[in-house]
Design a protein around this motif. Structure first.
Motif, PDB file in Angstrom:
ATOM      1  N   ARG A  35      -0.774  32.946  32.447  1.00  0.00           N
ATOM      2  CA  ARG A  35      -1.402  33.468  31.231  1.00  0.00           C
ATOM      3  C   ARG A  35      -2.593  32.582  30.896  1.00  0.00           C
ATOM      4  NH1 ARG A  35       2.275  35.980  27.335  1.00  0.00           N
ATOM      5  NH2 ARG A  35       1.428  34.658  25.707  1.00  0.00           N
ATOM      6  N   LEU A  36      -3.682  33.218  30.452  1.00  0.00           N
ATOM      7  CA  LEU A  36      -4.888  32.451  30.131  1.00  0.00           C
ATOM      8  C   LEU A  36      -5.254  32.663  28.664  1.00  0.00           C
ATOM      9  CD1 LEU A  36      -6.875  33.330  33.366  1.00  0.00           C
ATOM     10  CD2 LEU A  36      -5.786  31.137  32.853  1.00  0.00           C
ATOM     11  N   TYR A  37      -5.807  31.592  28.065  1.00  0.00           N
ATOM     12  CA  TYR A  37      -6.089  31.608  26.626  1.00  0.00           C
ATOM     13  C   TYR A  37      -7.499  31.115  26.372  1.00  0.00           C
ATOM     14  CZ  TYR A  37      -1.003  31.243  26.989  1.00  0.00           C
ATOM     15  OH  TYR A  37       0.306  31.423  27.342  1.00  0.00           O
ATOM     16  N   TRP A  38      -7.939  31.241  25.111  1.00  0.00           N
ATOM     17  CA  TRP A  38      -9.201  30.652  24.687  1.00  0.00           C
ATOM     18  C   TRP A  38      -8.926  29.662  23.567  1.00  0.00           C
ATOM     19  CZ3 TRP A  38     -13.204  30.863  27.670  1.00  0.00           C
ATOM     20  CH2 TRP A  38     -14.421  30.341  27.199  1.00  0.00           C
ATOM     21  N   GLY A  39      -9.639  28.553  23.542  1.00  0.00           N
ATOM     22  CA  GLY A  39      -9.462  27.561  22.478  1.00  0.00           C
ATOM     23  C   GLY A  39      -8.697  26.343  22.958  1.00  0.00           C
ATOM     24  N   TRP A  40      -8.001  25.676  22.032  1.00  0.00           N
ATOM     25  CA  TRP A  40      -7.339  24.405  22.339  1.00  0.00           C
ATOM     26  C   TRP A  40      -5.875  24.562  22.700  1.00  0.00           C
ATOM     27  CZ3 TRP A  40      -9.780  19.783  22.864  1.00  0.00           C
ATOM     28  CH2 TRP A  40     -11.130  19.747  22.452  1.00  0.00           C
ATOM     29  N   SER A  41      -5.282  25.716  22.357  1.00  0.00           N
ATOM     30  CA  SER A  41      -3.855  25.840  22.653  1.00  0.00           C
ATOM     31  C   SER A  41      -3.510  27.283  22.956  1.00  0.00           C
ATOM     32  CB  SER A  41      -3.021  25.341  21.475  1.00  0.00           C
ATOM     33  OG  SER A  41      -3.150  26.249  20.405  1.00  0.00           O
ATOM     34  N   LYS A  87      -0.861  34.758  21.483  1.00  0.00           N
ATOM     35  CA  LYS A  87      -1.536  35.864  22.172  1.00  0.00           C
ATOM     36  C   LYS A  87      -2.412  35.338  23.313  1.00  0.00           C
ATOM     37  CE  LYS A  87      -4.169  39.856  20.676  1.00  0.00           C
ATOM     38  NZ  LYS A  87      -3.580  40.812  21.597  1.00  0.00           N
ATOM     39  N   PRO A  88      -2.235  35.879  24.521  1.00  0.00           N
ATOM     40  CA  PRO A  88      -3.095  35.421  25.623  1.00  0.00           C
ATOM     41  C   PRO A  88      -4.396  36.223  25.672  1.00  0.00           C
ATOM     42  CG  PRO A  88      -1.490  36.950  26.470  1.00  0.00           C
ATOM     43  CD  PRO A  88      -1.248  36.865  24.981  1.00  0.00           C
ATOM     44  N   LEU A  89      -5.369  35.675  26.382  1.00  0.00           N
ATOM     45  CA  LEU A  89      -6.603  36.398  26.675  1.00  0.00           C
ATOM     46  C   LEU A  89      -6.292  37.446  27.753  1.00  0.00           C
ATOM     47  CD1 LEU A  89      -9.476  35.842  25.592  1.00  0.00           C
ATOM     48  CD2 LEU A  89      -9.873  34.482  27.643  1.00  0.00           C
ATOM     49  N   ILE A  90      -5.655  36.972  28.835  1.00  0.00           N
ATOM     50  CA  ILE A  90      -5.174  37.874  29.884  1.00  0.00           C
ATOM     51  C   ILE A  90      -3.880  37.333  30.482  1.00  0.00           C
ATOM     52  CG2 ILE A  90      -6.959  39.316  30.968  1.00  0.00           C
ATOM     53  CD1 ILE A  90      -7.812  36.888  32.577  1.00  0.00           C
ATOM     54  N   GLU A  91      -3.079  38.234  31.001  1.00  0.00           N
ATOM     55  CA  GLU A  91      -1.884  37.852  31.745  1.00  0.00           C
ATOM     56  C   GLU A  91      -2.083  38.334  33.167  1.00  0.00           C
ATOM     57  OE1 GLU A  91       2.122  38.193  29.649  1.00  0.00           O
ATOM     58  OE2 GLU A  91       0.872  39.623  28.571  1.00  0.00           O
ATOM     59  N   LEU A  92      -1.829  37.458  34.127  1.00  0.00           N
ATOM     60  CA  LEU A  92      -2.039  37.819  35.522  1.00  0.00           C
ATOM     61  C   LEU A  92      -0.700  38.173  36.155  1.00  0.00           C
ATOM     62  CD1 LEU A  92      -4.326  34.757  36.202  1.00  0.00           C
ATOM     63  CD2 LEU A  92      -5.115  37.103  35.942  1.00  0.00           C
ATOM     64  N   SER A 123      -9.538  26.920  26.984  1.00  0.00           N
ATOM     65  CA  SER A 123     -10.765  27.589  27.449  1.00  0.00           C
ATOM     66  C   SER A 123     -11.178  26.999  28.789  1.00  0.00           C
ATOM     67  CB  SER A 123     -11.905  27.386  26.461  1.00  0.00           C
ATOM     68  OG  SER A 123     -11.522  27.750  25.176  1.00  0.00           O
ATOM     69  N   ALA A 124     -11.076  25.672  28.914  1.00  0.00           N
ATOM     70  CA  ALA A 124     -11.442  25.009  30.170  1.00  0.00           C
ATOM     71  C   ALA A 124     -10.564  25.543  31.305  1.00  0.00           C
ATOM     72  CB  ALA A 124     -11.291  23.499  30.031  1.00  0.00           C
ATOM     73  N   ARG A 125      -9.281  25.751  31.013  1.00  0.00           N
ATOM     74  CA  ARG A 125      -8.361  26.275  32.023  1.00  0.00           C
ATOM     75  C   ARG A 125      -8.776  27.689  32.435  1.00  0.00           C
ATOM     76  NH1 ARG A 125      -3.148  28.871  31.484  1.00  0.00           N
ATOM     77  NH2 ARG A 125      -1.864  28.499  33.335  1.00  0.00           N
ATOM     78  N   THR A 126      -9.184  28.506  31.447  1.00  0.00           N
ATOM     79  CA  THR A 126      -9.631  29.871  31.739  1.00  0.00           C
ATOM     80  C   THR A 126     -10.922  29.854  32.561  1.00  0.00           C
ATOM     81  OG1 THR A 126      -8.568  30.674  29.734  1.00  0.00           O
ATOM     82  CG2 THR A 126     -10.326  32.046  30.648  1.00  0.00           C
TER      83      THR A 126
END
Lengths: 255, 258
Positions: free
Chosen positions: A48-54, A60-65, A216-219
């Protein structure tokens, strides 16, 4: 329309690849493939990918793979609210035994990431000092003129590929692709990767801040993995289209 | 004869000394002992990262502290009740003891502080709360890839070690938990101002799933170093990988500042 598109590869004899270029090239091949493999294994622990610090399973994720068996697993106990507001933050006990191979995958990822940093440093310094950067990689002014550039792009889109000479001079798209991967995409991978480290985020908080937070860096790390994979596919395709044997010999033994 | 030999040896000795000094500089701050690798290349990489981060990063830099509005939900994973015989970390010895303590709201809980301290002892929750408290809203970074922001309240580990009179030869702080988890951190992390023994979370008592009655918060490392359900703290000089119970022999990096 012009019938004579600029084809820098045609007719000009190649100087071949310098020994250090060949060495760093194959080092980066091994390193990037190992990083991609271990990186996807790490991603599978939490696809799962997110935006922001946590961000976590309860936000809520940005996207789920749809990657592996942790995708949308449902092993959770009932939610317990942290505060009086029942709609606020909650704690939930996870009851699902997740797929997690991060022990070896992360250690392998970082071991090889050190080699990537070394390879990029060697390439950056050597390409600057030997003139490889100025002579072979930076596009010449006339190559970027709209008419010449687009006719070159059109040639590639219809796969009208000039047989390779096995080394520079490169075409303008080749130059831009190599510059993009070595001086933008791979450094971004290193920096977004470092941003995810708690110790680095403590010592250099501006680094995750640069990417809008650690998640965000992870995304962005994942987006650039996709861009590098796309480059790899096109790069290998071009090697085949321009003469596989000739290109492999040139990159391995020189000319 | 002897003198001649010494004269011959001196330049070589100087050379060896010089190389050792250069090596020492390259790996600065590393007179400290490193965790064992057992020849495993992955563990050698872990030690390299540990060494590099200790060398390059400022040591007492604080992690970012967030606002109350930034607090998020947080999954409770791993052991969530050491008193439950069905959970993997359950041991008859400590699991049943934990269950009894829990039923009594941890009134009988004592944190044993032992090893290289002038005043070994057992600290109740009230004793911990009597130490200067620190409240911080920080990000928990799980090694799986997710993160959560929560408010943690507790006693700085440095305050406890100072109250117990840590001895000068101390090098590592070992944590033993009721779920049989055992791990340690070096003094850089142990004395970090944000490393606390948390007994409160989000303004309430630390919930069972998150390590009641007290857990350590090592904010500069991944979540798995923030040991829950604390039972005993031991200050030691010699690095212990805890054999088959520790991270290293189970294929996990001991240093998780990464």
């Amino acid at each position: 329309m012009s019938e004579t598109p600029i084809r820098p590869l045609a007719g000009s004899a190649s100087r071949g690849h310098a020994p250090w270029v060949r060495l760093v090239h194959w080092l980066i091949v091994v390193v990037v493939l190992t990083l991609a493999y271990s990186g996807v294994v790490i991603l599978m622990a939490h696809p799962r990918l997110y935006w922001g610090w946590s961000g976590n399973d309860l936000t809520k994720p940005l996207i789920e793979l749809p990657l592996g068996r942790n995708y949308r697993h449902s092993g959770w106990d009932a939610a317990i609210a942290f505060f009086d507001d029942p709609k606020g933050a909650v704690s939930q006990v996870r009851t699902y035994d997740i797929f997690n191979q991060n022990g070896w995958a992360r250690s392998l990822h970082f071991l090889v990431a050190w080699l990537l940093v070394a390879a990029l440093a060697i390439f950056g310094a050597a390409s600057l000092f030997t003139g490889h950067l100025r002579r072979d990689l930076l596009p010449k002014g006339e190559e970027l003129h709209a008419k010449a550039f687009w006719s070159y792009v059109r040639d590639h889109l219809v796969l009208r590929i000039t047989p390779a000479k096995g080394g520079p001079p490169y075409g303008v798209l080749q130059k831009l692709a190599y510059l993009g991967v070595v001086f933008i995409a791979l450094p971004v991978m290193v920096l977004t990767g470092l941003s995810m480290s708690p110790a680095v985020a403590a010592g250099w908080p501006w680094l995750p801040g640069l990417f809008g937070g650690t998640q965000s860096a992870r995304t962005i790390h994942f987006v650039f993995l996709c861009l590098i994979a796309l480059f790899l596919i096109v790069h290998v395709l071009m090697v085949f289209l321009s003469g596989f044997g000739r290109q492999m010999r040139a990159m391995s033994w020189g000319k | 004869m002897n003198m001649a030999r010494n004269d011959l040896l001196l330049p070589r000795r100087a050379l060896v000394g010089g190389i050792a000094t250069l090596g020492g500089l390259a790996l600065a701050g590393c007179s400290d002992e490193l965790p064992p690798t057992y020849g495993n290349i992955l563990r050698i990489g872990d030690d390299f990262t540990y060494r590099a981060q200790r060398m390059l990063l400022p040591r007492n830099a604080l992690v970012r502290q967030f606002d109350h509005a930034d607090i998020t939900s947080m999954p409770a994973i791993g052991t969530t009740n050491p008193g439950n015989a069905k959970e993997p970390g359950f041991s008859t010895e400590f699991g049943e003891a934990y269950d009894r303590l829990r039923k009594d709201d941890f009134a009988g809980w004592r944190l044993e502080v032992a090893g290289l301290v002038a005043r070994p002892g057992a600290y109740s929750l009230a004793d911990l709360k009597a130490l200067p408290a620190r409240t911080q809203i920080t990000r928990h970074t799980c090694e799986e890839g997710w993160s959560a922001i929560a408010e943690w309240t507790g006693a700085p580990l440095a305050a406890l070690l100072s109250a117990a009179g840590m001895l000068p030869n101390a090098r590592y702080v070992n944590f033993h938990a009721y779920d049989e988890v055992v791990d340690n951190i070096d003094l850089v992390d142990a004395l970090h101002p944000q490393t606390i023994l948390a007994y409160g979370m989000n303004g309430r008592d630390l919930p069972p799933g998150h390590g009641a009655p007290a857990r350590v918060r090592v904010e500069t490392q991944l979540g798995y170093k923030s040991i829950k359900f604390l039972r005993r703290i031991e200050v030691v000089e010699k690095f212990d990988d805890f054999g088959k119970k520790g991270n290293i022999q189970n294929g996990w990096s001991w240093y998780a500042g990464i």
